[in-house]
Motif scaffolding. Structure first.
Motif, PDB file in Angstrom:
ATOM      1  N   HIS A 810       0.739  -1.267   0.025  1.00 53.86           N
ATOM      2  CA  HIS A 810      -0.075   0.097   0.053  1.00 53.86           C
ATOM      3  C   HIS A 810       0.937   1.398  -0.065  1.00 53.86           C
ATOM      4  N   ALA A 811       2.220   1.283   0.312  1.00 55.14           N
ATOM      5  CA  ALA A 811       2.864   2.603   0.409  1.00 55.14           C
ATOM      6  C   ALA A 811       4.075   2.582  -0.618  1.00 55.14           C
ATOM      7  N   LYS A 812       5.217   3.120  -0.093  1.00 58.32           N
ATOM      8  CA  LYS A 812       6.261   3.343  -1.151  1.00 58.32           C
ATOM      9  C   LYS A 812       7.558   3.232  -0.208  1.00 58.32           C
ATOM     10  N   GLY A 813       8.676   3.061  -0.893  1.00 59.82           N
ATOM     11  CA  GLY A 813      10.005   3.130  -0.300  1.00 59.82           C
ATOM     12  C   GLY A 813      10.484   4.717  -0.043  1.00 59.82           C
ATOM     13  N   PRO A 814      11.674   4.452   0.606  1.00 64.76           N
ATOM     14  CA  PRO A 814      12.329   3.529   1.055  1.00 64.76           C
ATOM     15  C   PRO A 814      11.997   3.006   2.335  1.00 64.76           C
ATOM     16  N   ILE A 815      12.262   1.568   2.514  1.00 57.69           N
ATOM     17  CA  ILE A 815      11.738   0.908   3.509  1.00 57.69           C
ATOM     18  C   ILE A 815      12.725   0.369   4.725  1.00 57.69           C
ATOM     19  N   HIS A 816      12.389   0.795   6.099  1.00 56.72           N
ATOM     20  CA  HIS A 816      13.576   0.432   6.821  1.00 56.72           C
ATOM     21  C   HIS A 816      12.855  -0.330   8.272  1.00 56.72           C
ATOM     22  N   LEU A 817      13.669  -1.250   8.686  1.00 51.82           N
ATOM     23  CA  LEU A 817      13.163  -1.908   9.882  1.00 51.82           C
ATOM     24  C   LEU A 817      14.280  -1.546  11.070  1.00 51.82           C
ATOM     25  N   ARG A 818      13.709  -1.366  12.211  1.00 49.33           N
ATOM     26  CA  ARG A 818      14.533  -1.128  13.363  1.00 49.33           C
ATOM     27  C   ARG A 818      13.864  -1.825  14.583  1.00 49.33           C
ATOM     28  N   LEU A 819      14.685  -2.575  15.274  1.00 49.30           N
ATOM     29  CA  LEU A 819      14.407  -2.890  16.603  1.00 49.30           C
ATOM     30  C   LEU A 819      15.221  -2.121  17.660  1.00 49.30           C
ATOM     31  N   LEU A 820      14.352  -1.887  18.938  1.00 51.53           N
ATOM     32  CA  LEU A 820      14.970  -1.363  20.038  1.00 51.53           C
ATOM     33  C   LEU A 820      14.784  -2.032  21.325  1.00 51.53           C
ATOM     34  N   ARG A 821      15.658  -2.071  22.140  1.00 56.91           N
ATOM     35  CA  ARG A 821      15.669  -2.790  23.529  1.00 56.91           C
ATOM     36  C   ARG A 821      15.746  -1.885  24.529  1.00 56.91           C
ATOM     37  N   THR A 822      14.928  -1.695  25.200  1.00 58.88           N
ATOM     38  CA  THR A 822      14.730  -1.003  26.641  1.00 58.88           C
ATOM     39  C   THR A 822      13.922  -1.656  27.561  1.00 58.88           C
ATOM     40  N   SER A 830       9.196   1.800   8.763  1.00 59.83           N
ATOM     41  CA  SER A 830       9.065   3.102   8.266  1.00 59.83           C
ATOM     42  C   SER A 830       9.276   3.197   6.853  1.00 59.83           C
ATOM     43  N   ASP A 831       8.321   4.228   6.052  1.00 70.38           N
ATOM     44  CA  ASP A 831       8.434   4.110   4.637  1.00 70.38           C
ATOM     45  C   ASP A 831       8.486   5.532   4.299  1.00 70.38           C
ATOM     46  N   GLY A 832       7.959   6.099   2.921  1.00 74.62           N
ATOM     47  CA  GLY A 832       8.185   7.290   2.362  1.00 74.62           C
ATOM     48  C   GLY A 832       6.790   7.652   2.188  1.00 74.62           C
TER      49      GLY A 832
END
Length: 886
Positions: A810-822, A830-832
């Motif tokens: 449904h969206a457009k790039g660029p695509i990023h995946l992020r993991l955070l541990r707290t 995230s996407d554009g």
């Protein structure tokens, strides 16, 4: 018929009470005189008419034959100030009663002296309030007037009118009888003590005076000035200044004697006490000869005055009394009572009233203990005490009110009680015979505290040795109890409203600051210290997604309940807008619209800051608010360079923002203007003082150093107690002694920032291709294995796969995946695109539309926020079980 029957018994009962009061007058001994005589008369008159309070005026000799206020009871000073002088030709109740020698009743709507017409006191009285006045009749005619203020417009009964007339004659005759006080008061009697006494006179201080009766002007020689300890050139030459130096207890009969001398055309000759300008007491003898004009009317009085203190000291020495003890004790007591009156007028809380009473009453009477109680249900609740142990007071409070306690009986019967010795106490109250020994006292004055006709509590003044209470002491203690009662009632109302205000303020402000990995925080709210201590200052810490934190501080213009309510609306709005993950400038734009809708009179300042622990940066937007202080770990203090936007309600968006990079362990200090500005301090200087205070305090807790408040080697930046100490230090440095601080609230929020370690972050770019979902699952699986979070791997893989699949479809790039541990595991994709995903209800035949339903079902929280390049969809899963086990 029914109305007549209802009124008949009331009149009969009132007449019976009036008859009993007339009998009481016949029992009053000669030890009651002067001020106490008039105060007793007022109390009887007020009680007779169930009034609010009363006044006594005496004829002021000369210049118009007006009236001078000499004593009041139960009336606020703001009201009585306008009645200190009353024109004898006025239509006011005291003037008419004095002039016509008749009973007078006047509505309070018209009973205001011309010079006091605009005073706030005229607004205190309810509709229908009435002033009743009767003349104080001496043998030669009226010498003054007695006035009572009542809230009811009902006419007094015949018996009540008869009693007031009797009371006026009784008081007037007693005042007129004395050119000196009665025996036992230490004053020379009548004319018998002449200048030819065998005791030596000190004639070095003889002065001469010339008084113009019509204008009130007085001419003194140097000896008069020396006697009264007045510096040459400072005397204003007015008769009022002279009479103000007369001892308050002697003033009524001194004025009465002068008035009688003018009316009768005789010599004025008397002795009385004075309080000299340096505070020392003295006895003087005054003699004056009346001079008349060509028409035979009184025009002037000329005479002499000399110091006879030595004579009285000699007389007391002959009688075996300490020289000057009586006079000095009386003057000291009078001074302390004046101080008590002033302290009670300034007292705000019940604690203030108790402290003022202990400070001034105990030394005035040589007392050793004070106990003030309120009656609550069947028990007495102590509200303040001195001279007693806590164990004794607690024991007394456990005894039921009907269990043989004189203090409870005093309150029930509204009658004072004086017990002179332990033996007398035991004889009268055998059931509590052990209390005197436990309390360590041997004489007591039990006084009811009655305000506005309603009992509010009891007061005990106690003594370490047996004591015979004189009539003067009894009357004085009873009068003081009335002052304490009025102050106590006012203080109880304040304490009640103050408690409600504190509860309201606590409900509007955060109950506690959240414990977040990105920040350690401490805060202070300092109320204005007046009114109900409710204001419009607030602060907040709001956790956002991806280990970001919003810091908020604001100030609604003004002080009071309305401002506190507006503050609550703004704080709720900020929470709602922050949950939508709006950028700071856009959030303030919405908040500005809300304040503008409240009306033209509403303005507020606000500072909104978002700190991102992953980048160690923060974005600041402020509307009319002072800038935050940024303190680096080395102790340097900075203030972001940016002009503030106008306050909310007066601003025009867009709002300017500032981005700041923060080293690990930096301090952010947010505050309202009450901390750095006052009527005596410019805000720029206040901010400079704040910077200096921070520079002095922060090097004391450098990052990495062991914290003194924690065991082991926990670094100071992670210790909330260090920040609590810093808050206390800042408020103690910036607020004490500053003029105007009491007029404005102050809020302080101190936050130490923490960066998210790089080992707790992982980011991957993904292709705009269906295979991106598979790659996302592989990245998640490998990273969670490295973090030893394999138990979350299946759920997180499914979340990442769904989110990436939605972006590809449904969206457009660029695509990023992020993991955070707290303290939670955050998964972001995230996407554009700026399109916002929403959960929708999918029909049974739909092939899609269920992805976000699945995301919401298996994650703890999820949401969307906009970024500079598009948007980010995030999910959170707790790393530790919640308290409820979920």
């Amino acid at each position: 018929m029914g109305e007549q029957r209802a009124q008949g018994p009331r009149t009969t009962w009132a007449d019976q009470v009036s008859e009993e009061r007339r009998r009481l007058l016949a029992e009053v001994g000669d030890d009651l005189w002067g001020i106490e005589l008039l105060r007793f008369a007022i109390q009887q008159a007020v009680a007779e008419l169930a009034g609010l309070g009363g006044m006594a005026h005496l004829g002021s000799p000369g210049h118009g034959g007006g009236l001078r206020l000499v004593v009041t009871s139960g009336l606020p000073p703001v009201f009585t100030h306008a009645w200190e002088r009353v024109d004898g030709n006025d239509a006011l109740a005291p003037a008419r009663a004095f002039r016509d020698a008749a009973f007078v009743r006047v509505s309070m709507a018209h009973a205001v002296p011309q010079q006091g017409a605009a005073t706030p006191g005229t607004r205190f009285w309810p509709a229908g309030a009435v002033m009743t006045a009767v003349p104080l009749l001496g043998p030669g005619g009226p010498i003054g007037a007695l006035s009572i203020v009542t809230a009811s417009s009902y006419e007094p009964s015949p018996g009540q009118r008869a009693f007031l007339d009797t009371l006026g004659r009784w008081a007037g005759e007693r005042l007129s009888k004395v050119s000196a006080p009665p025996p036992g008061c230490g004053l020379a009697g009548g004319q018998s003590r002449s200048t030819g006494s065998h005791l030596s006179q000190n004639l070095e201080t003889v002065g001469t005076w010339d008084w113009d009766i019509r204008t009130g002007d007085v001419i003194w020689n140097d000896a008069m000035l020396a006697l009264f300890r007045i510096e040459p050139g400072t005397f204003d030459g007015r008769i009022e200044t002279w009479t103000a130096l007369v001892h308050p207890d002697d003033l009524p009969w001194v004025l009465a004697d002068i008035d009688e001398a003018i009316r009768a055309g005789r010599m004025h000759s008397t002795e009385y006490r004075v309080c000299r300008m340096d505070g020392t007491p003295a006895w003087v003898r005054a003699r004056g000869q009346l001079l008349v004009d060509e028409n035979g009317d009184p025009a002037r009085m000329v005479g002499t005055l000399w110091d006879i203190t030595k004579t009285h000291d000699d007389l007391e020495a002959v009688a075996g009394q300490p020289a000057g003890h009586t006079e000095r004790a009386a003057v000291e007591r009078s001074s302390r009572i004046k101080q008590l009156t002033r302290a009670l007028a300034e007292a705000v809380t019940v604690r203030d009233v108790v402290d003022a009473s202990a400070e001034h009453i105990l030394p005035a009477f040589g007392a050793a203990g004070l106990l003030v109680t309120f009656l609550e249900g069947d028990h007495l609740r102590p509200v303040g005490f001195t001279g007693y142990s806590e164990e004794f007071v607690e024991r007394v409070s456990r005894i039921p009110a009907g269990g043989g306690l004189p203090i409870a009986q005093t309150l029930r019967e509204r009658t004072p009680m004086f017990i002179n010795s332990v033996e007398e106490y035991i004889e009268r109250y055998p059931t509590t015979a052990d209390l005197p020994a436990a309390g360590g006292k041997k004489a007591w004055a039990f006084l009811p505290l009655v305000a506005s006709g309603r009992p509010v509590g009891s007061c005990v003044v106690s003594f370490a040795e047996p004591r015979q209470f004189t009539g003067e002491e009894r009357n004085l203690l009873l009068t003081l109890s009335g002052l304490v009662a009025q102050a106590m009632e006012r203080a109880r109302l304040y304490d009640r409203e103050h408690t409600r205000a504190q509860e309201l303020q606590r409900g509007l402000l955060p109950r506690g600051l959240p414990d977040l990995p990105a920040v350690t925080a401490a805060a202070r709210y300092l109320p204005a210290g007046k009114d109900m201590e409710v204001g419009g200052d607030w602060y907040d810490i709001i956790p956002l997604s991806a280990d970001r934190v919003a810091l908020v501080i604001g100030d609604v213009m003004g002080h009071g309940v309305a401002e506190a309510a507006t503050m609550a609306r703004l704080r709720t709005a900020v929470h709602t807008l922050a949950d939508l993950e709006l950028p700071p400038d856009e959030l303030l734009s919405h908040l500005n619209d809300l304040v503008s809708d409240l009306g033209d009179d509403f303005y507020a300042t606000c500072l909104y800051l978002v700190y991102d622990a992953t980048t160690r940066s923060c974005v600041v937007t402020r509307a009319g608010h002072p800038p935050p202080a940024v303190v680096h770990p080395d102790g340097t203090v900075h203030f972001p360079d940016a002009d503030p936007n106008p306050p909310l309600g007066a601003a025009t968006p867009p709002f300017d923002t500032v981005r700041i990079e923060l080293p690990e362990g930096s301090l952010l200090v947010l505050y309202t203007d009450g901390l750095v500005e006052s009527s005596a301090l410019d805000v720029d200087q206040g901010i400079a003082d704040l910077a200096k205070a921070l520079g002095d305090a922060v090097p004391g807790i450098p990052p990495g150093a062991p914290c003194p408040h924690q065991d082991g080697d926990a670094p100071a930046p992670h210790c909330a107690r260090c920040l609590e100490s810093l808050c206390d230090g800042l408020t103690a440095t910036l607020l004490p002694g500053r003029q105007g601080t009491a007029d404005d609230d102050a809020a302080l929020l101190v936050v130490r920032t923490h960066a998210l370690p790089s080992d707790d972050m992982a980011t991957w770019p993904l292709p705009e291709h269906p295979k991106a979902a598979g790659q996302a699952r592989e990245h998640v699986r490998a990273q969670l294995r490295a973090w030893h979070l394999d138990d979350l791997s299946m759920t997180t893989e499914l979340l990442a796969s769904e989110l990436v699949g939605n972006v590809v479809r449904h969206a457009k790039g660029p695509i990023h995946l992020r993991l955070l541990r707290t303290d939670v595991l955050t998964c972001e994709v995230s996407d554009g695109s700026l399109t916002t995903p929403r959960i929708r209800r999918a029909a049974e035949t739909d092939e899609g539309g269920r992805g976000l339903q699945l995301v919401a079902a298996i994650s703890h929280r999820w949401g969307t926020r906009y970024t500079e390049s598009g948007k980010c969809i995030w999910t959170e899963q707790p790393l530790h079980p919640s308290p409820d086990g979920s």
